[in-house]
Motif scaffolding. Structure first.
Motif, short mmCIF file in Angstrom:
data_model
loop_
_atom_site.label_atom_id
_atom_site.label_comp_id
_atom_site.label_asym_id
_atom_site.label_seq_id
_atom_site.Cartn_x
_atom_site.Cartn_y
_atom_site.Cartn_z
N PRO A 86 -4.63 -18.42 8.43
CA PRO A 86 -3.73 -19.48 8.87
C PRO A 86 -4.43 -20.42 9.85
CG PRO A 86 -2.66 -17.34 8.98
CD PRO A 86 -4.11 -17.08 8.71
N PRO A 87 -4.10 -21.71 9.85
CA PRO A 87 -4.76 -22.65 10.77
C PRO A 87 -4.67 -22.24 12.24
CG PRO A 87 -3.61 -23.85 9.07
CD PRO A 87 -3.24 -22.41 8.88
N SER A 88 -3.59 -21.59 12.63
CA SER A 88 -3.49 -21.14 14.03
C SER A 88 -4.57 -20.12 14.35
CB SER A 88 -2.11 -20.55 14.30
OG SER A 88 -1.88 -19.41 13.49
N SER A 89 -4.94 -19.26 13.38
CA SER A 89 -6.00 -18.28 13.59
C SER A 89 -7.36 -18.95 13.70
CB SER A 89 -6.01 -17.26 12.45
OG SER A 89 -4.81 -16.53 12.39
N VAL A 90 -7.56 -20.00 12.91
CA VAL A 90 -8.82 -20.75 13.00
C VAL A 90 -8.92 -21.41 14.36
CG1 VAL A 90 -10.15 -22.67 12.03
CG2 VAL A 90 -8.90 -21.13 10.51
N ALA A 91 -7.84 -22.00 14.84
CA ALA A 91 -7.84 -22.64 16.16
C ALA A 91 -8.16 -21.64 17.27
CB ALA A 91 -6.50 -23.31 16.42
N LYS A 92 -7.56 -20.46 17.19
CA LYS A 92 -7.81 -19.44 18.21
C LYS A 92 -9.26 -18.94 18.16
CE LYS A 92 -3.04 -17.77 18.33
NZ LYS A 92 -2.10 -16.66 17.98
N ALA A 93 -9.78 -18.74 16.95
CA ALA A 93 -11.16 -18.27 16.83
C ALA A 93 -12.15 -19.29 17.38
CB ALA A 93 -11.47 -17.96 15.36
N LEU A 94 -11.92 -20.57 17.09
CA LEU A 94 -12.81 -21.61 17.61
C LEU A 94 -12.70 -21.71 19.13
CD1 LEU A 94 -12.37 -24.42 14.93
CD2 LEU A 94 -14.44 -23.08 15.39
N ALA A 95 -11.50 -21.57 19.66
CA ALA A 95 -11.32 -21.65 21.11
C ALA A 95 -12.08 -20.54 21.83
CB ALA A 95 -9.84 -21.59 21.46
N ALA A 96 -12.24 -19.39 21.17
CA ALA A 96 -12.89 -18.24 21.80
C ALA A 96 -14.38 -18.17 21.52
CB ALA A 96 -12.22 -16.96 21.33
N SER A 97 -14.91 -19.01 20.64
CA SER A 97 -16.30 -18.89 20.20
C SER A 97 -17.26 -19.64 21.13
CB SER A 97 -16.45 -19.43 18.78
OG SER A 97 -17.82 -19.45 18.39
N SER A 98 -18.40 -19.02 21.41
CA SER A 98 -19.44 -19.68 22.21
C SER A 98 -20.18 -20.75 21.41
CB SER A 98 -20.44 -18.64 22.72
OG SER A 98 -21.06 -17.95 21.64
N LEU A 99 -19.95 -20.81 20.09
CA LEU A 99 -20.57 -21.84 19.26
C LEU A 99 -19.80 -23.16 19.33
CD1 LEU A 99 -21.29 -19.74 16.03
CD2 LEU A 99 -22.90 -20.35 17.85
N THR A 100 -18.54 -23.09 19.69
CA THR A 100 -17.70 -24.28 19.65
C THR A 100 -18.20 -25.41 20.54
OG1 THR A 100 -15.79 -22.95 19.01
CG2 THR A 100 -15.34 -25.11 19.97
N PRO A 101 -18.65 -25.16 21.77
CA PRO A 101 -19.17 -26.28 22.58
C PRO A 101 -20.35 -27.00 21.91
CG PRO A 101 -18.76 -24.37 23.97
CD PRO A 101 -18.60 -23.91 22.55
N LEU A 102 -21.15 -26.27 21.13
CA LEU A 102 -22.27 -26.91 20.43
C LEU A 102 -21.75 -27.86 19.34
CD1 LEU A 102 -24.62 -23.80 20.01
CD2 LEU A 102 -24.69 -25.56 21.79
N LEU A 103 -20.75 -27.41 18.59
CA LEU A 103 -20.16 -28.26 17.56
C LEU A 103 -19.49 -29.47 18.21
CD1 LEU A 103 -19.30 -28.86 14.66
CD2 LEU A 103 -17.30 -27.40 15.04
N ARG A 104 -18.78 -29.25 19.29
CA ARG A 104 -18.11 -30.35 19.98
C ARG A 104 -19.12 -31.40 20.44
NH1 ARG A 104 -16.20 -27.70 24.23
NH2 ARG A 104 -14.33 -26.95 23.16
N ALA A 105 -20.20 -30.93 21.05
CA ALA A 105 -21.23 -31.85 21.53
C ALA A 105 -21.87 -32.62 20.39
CB ALA A 105 -22.29 -31.08 22.32
N HIS A 106 -22.09 -31.94 19.27
CA HIS A 106 -22.70 -32.59 18.10
C HIS A 106 -21.80 -33.72 17.59
CE1 HIS A 106 -24.43 -33.16 14.09
NE2 HIS A 106 -23.21 -33.02 13.63
N LEU A 107 -20.52 -33.45 17.43
CA LEU A 107 -19.61 -34.46 16.89
C LEU A 107 -19.46 -35.64 17.85
CD1 LEU A 107 -16.85 -32.20 15.30
CD2 LEU A 107 -18.69 -33.42 14.14
N LEU A 108 -19.42 -35.36 19.15
CA LEU A 108 -19.32 -36.44 20.12
C LEU A 108 -20.57 -37.31 20.12
CD1 LEU A 108 -17.65 -34.45 23.02
CD2 LEU A 108 -16.62 -36.37 21.78
N GLN A 109 -21.73 -36.67 20.04
CA GLN A 109 -22.99 -37.41 20.01
C GLN A 109 -23.08 -38.26 18.74
OE1 GLN A 109 -25.22 -37.97 22.27
NE2 GLN A 109 -26.55 -39.17 20.92
#
Length: 356
Positions: free
Chosen positions: A181-204
């Motif tokens: 479910p999308p809510s599970s994906v959102a929770k997994a991304l919020a808890a992952s140490s990889l997420t800041p890297l993806l966030r920085a990539h998309l912003l850049q």
């Protein structure tokens, strides 16, 4: 708001700008373009009382948008810079608030078989899927739109977001049994140490994309799609099957690459082997170990994708056009391959779907 989240800078101030040679804007409400586009569109292309209808009718896809309230009917401000081709799309959006619903009727009629991940840069987005918990995404959060699920979605106030579309087949390569479910994906991304890297990539990328040429943009679009999939896969790594060998990981990487590039007509074993870092002979052995051939696997995935398109496309698009979108270049043989695989012709498969 996370430290690496900054307001996105959309290209240009005009109502419409093109960097790919087209004479007019592409309306994403009608689906993806058949060629490459890079455009910036603003609601200011229309008179203030018409801006809400202009924007939601031209740029918003897959939602039954609510009727405008008094403020929206008086004026509505939104701007989107879009990078897209037939195989992928990305949007950098700043918009006033609006809300809409994705109904079962949309799901039955929609041609798209995709999902979209949204990074909220500024503002707030709330979503409620049927049978799932409410999701509230604020600055720095990710929100997954799944076109196959009934959804109520609202963007609150003036918000900025980055959207990148994901082929469903890629998500299925991570979750072969069932996409969470999308809510599970959102929770997994919020808890992952990889997420800041993806966030920085998309912003850049959002800041740099206007200075790239067409080839660079399309390269980064493919890379960003792969980055998103890898991050989601990593976020769920704790639930993966234990004891996975290095060869099994290589095999899964090859599968992901194939799925990501399935629409390319010249996809071949040499390219796949180079992409995942092994020899062609090793690639052949990996697939043989699973009772498969590389070419047979590619053909099977293309046939499955064609079947899904036929089941979901209700506008009478030519079978040859849909087959081309799936990566088939030898169109005269598609009917024969399809019938051998599914026992019916593509035309019959479409007719059976419309009767259900």
């Amino acid at each position: 708001m996370p430290d690496d989240v900054q307001e996105i800078a959309l290209g240009g101030k005009g109502s419409f700008m093109s960097a790919s040679g087209q004479d007019s804007l592409h309306e994403f409400s009608q689906g993806r373009p058949y060629g490459y586009i890079f455009q910036t569109v603003s609601s200011e292309a229309a008179p203030p009382p018409e801006r809400y209808d202009y924007w939601t009718g031209s740029l918003v896809r897959g939602l039954q948008v609510d009727r405008p309230n008094e403020r929206q009917a008086r004026d509505f401000r939104a701007t989107a810079t879009s990078l897209a081709s037939l195989s992928g799309e990305m949007h950098l959006v700043r918009t006033d608030g609006f809300a809409g619903t994705r109904t079962p009727g949309h799901i039955r009629a929609d041609q798209s078989d995709e999902m979209a991940l949204h990074l909220i840069v500024e503002g707030k987005l709330t979503g409620q899927y049927e049978g799932d918990s409410e999701i509230v995404a604020e600055a720095g959060d990710f929100f997954l739109v799944d076109v196959a699920r009934p959804l109520r979605l609202a963007i609150e106030g003036c918000s900025s977001l980055i959207q990148i579309d994901l082929p469903r087949s890629l998500m299925e390569s991570i979750f072969p049994v069932r996409i969470p479910p999308p809510s599970s994906v959102a929770k997994a991304l919020a808890a992952s140490s990889l997420t800041p890297l993806l966030r920085a990539h998309l912003l850049q990328l959002s800041r740099a994309v206007s200075g790239m040429n067409a080839a660079e943009r399309l390269t980064m679009l493919d890379a960003s799609e792969a980055f998103v999939i890898a991050t989601i896969e990593g976020a769920f790594a704790g639930t993966a099957v234990p004891g996975k060998t290095g060869n099994e990981g290589l095999f899964m990487a090859a599968q992901r690459y194939i799925r990501a590039h399935l629409g390319r007509h010249n996809l071949n074993p040499s390219e796949i082997a180079a992409a995942v870092g092994c020899s062609r002979a090793t690639l052949y052995r990996l697939f043989q170990g699973h009772g498969l051939t590389v070419s047979g696997h590619i053909r099977e995935l293309r046939l499955q994708r064609l079947m899904r398109l036929l089941q979901r496309t209700s506008d009478g698009a030519l079978v040859a056009v849909l087959a081309y979108r799936c990566g088939f270049h030898d169109i005269p043989n598609v009917n024969q391959m399809f019938r051998r695989r599914f026992g019916v012709s593509p035309t019959q498969a479409r007719a059976m779907s419309t009767r259900q």
